[in-house]
Design a protein around this motif. Structure first.
Motif, short mmCIF file in Angstrom:
data_model
loop_
_atom_site.label_atom_id
_atom_site.label_comp_id
_atom_site.label_asym_id
_atom_site.label_seq_id
_atom_site.Cartn_x
_atom_site.Cartn_y
_atom_site.Cartn_z
N SER A 1 0.85 -1.23 -0.06
CA SER A 1 0.02 -0.06 0.09
C SER A 1 1.02 1.24 0.29
O SER A 1 1.97 1.05 0.45
CB SER A 1 -1.05 -0.08 1.12
N ASP B 1 1.12 -6.16 3.69
CA ASP B 1 0.34 -5.18 3.89
C ASP B 1 -0.39 -5.71 5.45
O ASP B 1 -0.65 -5.12 6.25
CB ASP B 1 -0.67 -4.60 3.22
N ARG C 1 -2.11 1.06 -4.15
CA ARG C 1 -0.88 -0.03 -4.22
C ARG C 1 0.08 0.50 -5.18
O ARG C 1 -0.35 0.79 -6.51
CB ARG C 1 -1.65 -1.26 -4.41
#
Length: 163
Positions: free
Chosen positions: A53, A152, A116
């Motif tokens: 991210s 993430d 992302r």
């Protein structure tokens, strides 16, 4: 009112010689696009599927800026320091590097909200070349190895974030 009247006719400032000289101001390493792109490649290569991210990319490139910021993230990661302090950090030089990386085809922006960053094949190649050279970016590589393979989800769990 003239300058002479303002300063006074006998004032030494009216006769002062003003001289301008060009003095080089070196650009700090972390503000150089090539260095920042290499950092981005290493960070994304450390993440699962070479993708993270934008928030986590900011966090990890920020942590590479100084020994203090790196130690702070490591202490949050290990749980020895509570991560409720603001864990969203940003790297002010990252947006420029990402724009250049997009133009050069090194990274791509993905995700439903375009949140992302994914390393493209040329970026993967750059990361692999940096990793294979023992004399290149040794501090950054050693630091990132402490996190093992990142994701993430792992960052969210470790730092108790709500994604």
């Amino acid at each position: 009112m003239s300058t002479v009247e303002f300063l006074g006719a006998n004032d030494e400032l009216t006769h002062a010689r003003v001289e301008f000289r060009s003095q080089p101001h070196p650009i700090p390493a972390d503000a150089r696009v090539a260095y920042k792109l290499a950092q981005v490649a290493l960070v994304l290569y450390s993440f699962n599927r070479n993708s993270a991210s934008i928030e986590n990319l900011h966090l990890f490139t920020w942590s590479l800026q100084s020994r203090r910021s790196g130690q702070m993230l490591l202490s949050w990661w290990s749980g020895s320091r509570y991560a409720s302090t603001v864990t969203q950090r940003s790297d002010p030089h990252l947006p420029v590097a990402l724009n250049v990386g997009l133009i050069r085809g090194m990274v791509g922006i993905t995700g439903a909200n375009h949140n992302r960053v994914t390393l493209q094949p040329s970026g993967v190649l750059l990361a692999q070349r940096i990793i294979s050279d023992d004399d290149l970016m040794t501090t950054e590589k050693t630091y990132l190895r402490q996190f093992n393979k990142l994701s993430d989800a792992a960052v969210s769990r470790r730092l108790a974030r709500n994604s």
